[in-house]
Every structure is written in structure tokens, then in C-alpha cells.
Scaffold this motif. Structure first.
Motif, PDB file in Angstrom:
ATOM      1  N   ASP A 216       0.848  -1.184   0.000  1.00  0.00           N
ATOM      2  CA  ASP A 216       0.000   0.000   0.000  1.00  0.00           C
ATOM      3  C   ASP A 216       0.889   1.241   0.000  1.00  0.00           C
ATOM      4  OD1 ASP A 216       0.090   1.040   3.093  1.00  0.00           O
ATOM      5  OD2 ASP A 216       0.301  -1.141   2.921  1.00  0.00           O
ATOM      6  N   ALA A 317      -3.357   5.152  -3.853  1.00  0.00           N
ATOM      7  CA  ALA A 317      -3.297   3.771  -4.339  1.00  0.00           C
ATOM      8  C   ALA A 317      -4.078   3.609  -5.636  1.00  0.00           C
ATOM      9  CB  ALA A 317      -3.842   2.807  -3.279  1.00  0.00           C
ATOM     10  N   VAL A 318      -5.189   4.330  -5.768  1.00  0.00           N
ATOM     11  CA  VAL A 318      -5.983   4.276  -7.005  1.00  0.00           C
ATOM     12  C   VAL A 318      -5.177   4.849  -8.160  1.00  0.00           C
ATOM     13  CG1 VAL A 318      -8.079   5.116  -8.148  1.00  0.00           C
ATOM     14  CG2 VAL A 318      -8.173   4.387  -5.766  1.00  0.00           C
ATOM     15  N   THR A 321      -2.034   2.552  -9.003  1.00  0.00           N
ATOM     16  CA  THR A 321      -2.489   1.348  -9.707  1.00  0.00           C
ATOM     17  C   THR A 321      -2.839   1.676 -11.157  1.00  0.00           C
ATOM     18  OG1 THR A 321      -3.380   0.370  -7.680  1.00  0.00           O
ATOM     19  CG2 THR A 321      -4.286  -0.428  -9.755  1.00  0.00           C
ATOM     20  N   VAL A 360      -9.625  -1.239  -5.477  1.00  0.00           N
ATOM     21  CA  VAL A 360      -8.527  -0.894  -4.569  1.00  0.00           C
ATOM     22  C   VAL A 360      -8.930  -1.021  -3.097  1.00  0.00           C
ATOM     23  CG1 VAL A 360      -7.040   0.998  -3.780  1.00  0.00           C
ATOM     24  CG2 VAL A 360      -7.240   0.503  -6.228  1.00  0.00           C
ATOM     25  N   ILE A 367      -1.230  -2.221  -3.961  1.00  0.00           N
ATOM     26  CA  ILE A 367      -1.073  -1.861  -5.366  1.00  0.00           C
ATOM     27  C   ILE A 367      -0.769  -3.092  -6.219  1.00  0.00           C
ATOM     28  CG2 ILE A 367       0.323  -0.505  -6.994  1.00  0.00           C
ATOM     29  CD1 ILE A 367       0.682   1.554  -4.725  1.00  0.00           C
ATOM     30  N   SER A 370      -3.946  -4.922  -6.733  1.00  0.00           N
ATOM     31  CA  SER A 370      -4.841  -4.114  -7.568  1.00  0.00           C
ATOM     32  C   SER A 370      -4.425  -4.159  -9.034  1.00  0.00           C
ATOM     33  CB  SER A 370      -4.858  -2.671  -7.065  1.00  0.00           C
ATOM     34  OG  SER A 370      -5.304  -2.601  -5.728  1.00  0.00           O
TER      35      SER A 370
END
Length: 485
Positions: A216, A317-318, A321, A360, A367, A370
């Protein structure tokens, strides 16, 4: 009826031409007034949402402008000719609102939502009116396949039911991970992927070694310091993507393109969260008014306010990814070409954050998980987009959309490759009766989710009562404090 439909079609087409950043302020301001807000508050909330969307679209547009050439370069260097063009979500939304189903999708969606709220089959009050276009596109596809406007309308209503049920089901992950109390995402692009992310996460948790990998953003930044920051990560990913896409045939020109891409992606990582905060500033008062409005009419019941997944795309993280998935998506598309994929991901590469926005949180911000999960669902989606491209192109031309030069078939990564799009398209090809079957299944699914929600409520209430009792016992067991002299 035809005259009424024509009027709605004209209104829908006009709103589509204005776009989300202009349409939403008006719709949200009117909605705010209906919910009981004062005129200045409603206008301010609507304008802030419009400003936020303009900012988000500018940043995503920057990402798309910079990423698109690199993605095309990767595909060309791998020597694969993919013939179905990804025209992106803006074109898809225009096509959806320009269809016969799109003409009445907003009143239809609101009626379906209110009926489901009244019957207890959903907790989500969806105020994300613009994104009803996802439902309109599915309805238009079904109408095109079955050659029936009414089956298209029925399919749109069923699709809305499924999306609301999925929003309820995914709400606990959304609320816990992003820290959005009483919020859900009934977003047609994002919410269907819970059906893949939840079982994949269950599988990942049972792979020895892999289940102990923490990737993460917080862990990465602790381990790598400044090099783990979102801005630095965007820059590094931009360098790698640029090298893959541009090469070094022309050292001077290619180095400029690579560095421009790298700094642009670093800017995306910094600016997108700030644009999202503007959007949230406008959405929060509307959300609170909507919550009050619904609770007044349905006292004693718990509700979620359905918002656009755009409020989540700026989360580190979104974003991380999504940037990793850009080259991965192109490579996956090329690798699947021999197996039948014809879609070249292009415009919608910039909207991958919306695809992974709910995945996520389910992967707890990991990550690595994801990216793997995202690659799997996008790979499956490319076959869906290939299968639906013919009908997608048909409804686009019916809505007056001009195909890009040299293109004969179009689709999109956002909705053309969506699992719900594939489900409704595949079912409608077997005959109109399948929409009735889907309707029964959708209502059954909504009922099952509502039962799950009620069990969650009971568990939460029991846990809260147990915690309160434990606190009271602890206080009772404490010796009395001596009185002060």
C-alpha cells in the motif's frame, strides 16, 4: 408518445452536448432546491461541483494526451494492428444520451431508485444523475439487439437495480477505506468490478507468501522515503512508459517526449487529489441535504448517498495502480489479439482510475494486488468490448456520432468492456425473454443484499452494545476517587 419522446430526446441531446461540467451544476442546483436547500447554497454547491469536474477533466485530459501517444507507440512496436477504436467515455456518454433510451433515462432512473428505496430493496439514494448514461448505454445496446425500444427501457431499469444493489454491497469497503461515512458508489463503470475483486482478494489471501506482501502507499513510502511519494512514483512510471512507447531512435526528440510525459504524470498525481477535494466541497452539502430529505420520509432506516466515483480517483493507491495499468493494458490487448481481441485501448486509458476505484479498497490499498486484479478484469473486458463493438457502432451512428477517420468499428474501455454490458448484451442476443429473467434475478439479488445489510446492522449494533457494556463494567470496577480537600 413519439412527440413526447422527441422532446425528451432533444433535451437529452442538449444536455449531452453541454457535458458533465456544465450540466451537473444545473442539475445539482435544482436537486439541492428540491432537497430543501436555500438558493445561494444550491447554486454554490452546483458551481463547485462544476469547477471540480472541469479540474478533474483537465487533469485526466492531460493524462490522456500524454499517455495516448506512448500507448500507440507500444502497440506499434509490438507489431499488432487492432482495428476497433476505443473512443472513450465522453463519446460513449454522448452516444448514450443521444439514443432513444437516453432520452428518458434520468426520470426513469429516479423512479426506479425511489421505488427500490420505498420497498427497502436499496439503501442508496443516487444523486449522481449524470452517470445515468451508463444505464442508458446498456439499454440502447439491448434495444439495438432486440429491435425493441421497450425492451431497452426494461433493460435500463434492470441495470439500474443491479447497480444500486452492488453499490449497497460495496458500501462498507468504500466507507472504511476512503473514510466516506454513509456514501456509496452507484457508478456504472466502477461498481460491477466488485464481482471480480472480492473473490480475487479471497484467493490472494490464501496464497502463501503473497498474502504477506504489503504494497500500500503508506508502506511503500515508509520503505522508500521520498521516492515512495505519489509525485515521484508518477515521474518514475512516466519515464518507464515513455521509454517503452517512444524508444530512443531520435535521442533529442524522444528524450523531450519521455521527460514531458514523466513530469505530466507527476503533475497528475499531485493535481488530481486537489481537484477531487473541490468536487467534494460541493458534494458534501448536497449529500447532507439528501440524507436529511430521505431520513425525514423514511424515519428509522439507514441510507447511503450515491455519489460519483470521481471522489475516489485522487487517492494515492488508485492513482498509482492506474498508472501502472496503462502500459499493462496495452500489452494485455496486444497479447490477446491472437485470441480474438480487436480493441486498441486508447482514449479510456486515462479513465482506468474509475475502473479500479472500488477494487482498490477491496484489496486494502495493495497496489500489487490491484494491478493484477485490474489486468485480469481489463483482459476479460477487451473480449466483451470486441463482442459488443458491432452494436456499439450501430447505436453510435444512429445517435449521429461520426466515426473517426479510417475507423469502421468503435467501442470503449469504460463501458464497452464492462461486465454488466457483456451480461445484458449476451442475454439479449438469446431473445427478449431474457430481460424478464434478468429482472427476476436482479430483484432477487437486491433482496439478498438487503438481507446482508440488515445482518450487518444487527452485528454492528451488538458490537456497539458489547463495547458500551464493557466500558460500563470497567468504570464500575474502578475504585472511587478520594474527594479533593
Amino acid at each position: 408518445m413519439d412527440a413526447f419522446t422527441d422532446i425528451l430526446s432533444e433535451v437529452s441531446g442538449y444536455l449531452s452536448t453541454l457535458g458533465a461540467s456544465i450540466t451537473l451544476p444545473f442539475l445539482i442546483a435544482i436537486f439541492g432546491l428540491i432537497l430543501g436547500q436555500k438558493v445561494p447554497q444550491a447554486i454554490r454547491a452546483g458551481l463547485l461541483i462544476g469547477v471540480g469536474f472541469i479540474g478533474i477533466n483537465l487533469v485526466i485530459g492531460l493524462m490522456g494526451t500524454q499517455v495516448g501517444p506512448a500507448a500507440t507507440g507500444i502497440a506499434e512496436s509490438l507489431g499488432v494492428n487492432l482495428t476497433t477504436i476505443d473512443v472513450g467515455w465522453p463519446s460513449s456518454a454522448a452516444i448514450a444520451f443521444g439514443s432513444t433510451v437516453g432520452a428518458i433515462i434520468i426520470p426513469l432512473g429516479l423512479v426506479v431508485n425511489i421505488v427500490l428505496l420505498a420497498t427497502g430493496l436499496t439503501r442508496t439514494f443516487n444523486i449522481d444523475l449524470w452517470n445515468f448514461w451508463h444505464t442508458a448505454l446498456v439499454g440502447a445496446l439491448v434495444a439495438a439487439v432486440t429491435e425493441s425500444f421497450w425492451l431497452g427501457i426494461a433493460a435500463a431499469a434492470v441495470h439500474m437495480t443491479v447497480v444500486l444493489a452492488l453499490a449497497d454491497l460495496s458500501a462498507p469497503w468504500i466507507q472504511k477505506y476512503f473514510g466516506f461515512p454513509d456514501i456509496s458508489f452507484p457508478h456504472g463503470t466502477s461498481v460491477p468490478y466488485i464481482a471480480f475483486a472480492a473473490p480475487l482478494n479471497w484467493l490472494f489471501d490464501r496464497i502463501p507468501g503473497f498474502n504477506r506482501l504489503h504494497a500500500d502507499p503508506t508502506t511503500i513510502q515508509k520503505r522508500f522515503g521520498v521516492f515512495g511519494e505519489a509525485m515521484i512514483l508518477g515521474f518514475v512510471l512516466g519515464i518507464l512508459l515513455g521509454i517503452l512507447g517512444f524508444g530512443f531512435d531520435d535521442p533529442r526528440g524522444d528524450s523531450i517526449a519521455i521527460l514531458t510525459l514523466a513530469v505530466s504524470l507527476a503533475a497528475v498525481m499531485v493535481l488530481l487529489p486537489r481537484m477531487v477535494s473541490l468536487l467534494m466541497e460541493g458534494l458534501i452539502p448536497i449529500s447532507e441535504s439528501a440524507k436529511t430529505f430521505v431520513e425525514r420520509r423514511f424515519p428509522g432506516r439507514k441510507f447511503y448517498i450515491g455519489l460519483d466515483a470521481a471522489i475516489a480517483v485522487g487517492q494515492p493507491a488508485v492513482l498509482a495502480t492506474s498508472l501502472v495499468l496503462v502500459p499493462v493494458t496495452v500489452v494485455v490487448a496486444v497479447a490477446l489479439a491472437p485470441l480474438g481481441n480487436t480493441v486498441l485501448p486508447l482514449v479510456d486509458l486515462a479513465t482506468i482510475p474509475f475502473i479500479v476505484a472500488i477494487m482498490v479498497p477491496i484489496f486494502r490499498g495493495n497496489i500489487v494486488r490491484s494491478v493484477i486484479g485490474g489486468a485480469i478484469v481489463i483482459g476479460i473486458g477487451l473480449f466483451i468490448a470486441t463482442a459488443t463493438a458491432g452494436s456499439f457502432t450501430q447505436i453510435a451512428q444512429s445517435a449521429g456520432f461520426e466515426l473517426p477517420d479510417g475507423a469502421t468499428r468503435i467501442s470503449s474501455l469504460v463501458d464497452g468492456a464492462n461486465p454488466l454490458t457483456g451480461l445484458f448484451f449476451g442475454a439479449s442476443q438469446m431473445g427478449g425473454w431474457t430481460i424478464g429473467v434478468l429482472a427476476v434475478l436482479a430483484l432477487g439479488f437486491a433482496f439478498a443484499v438487503s438481507r446482508v445489510e440488515r445482518r450487518r446492522d444487527v452485528a454492528r449494533k451488538a458490537a456497539a452494545e458489547a463495547e458500551l457494556e464493557a466500558t460500563q463494567r470497567e468504570r464500575a470496577s474502578e475504585p472511587p476517587q478520594p474527594a479533593e480537600a
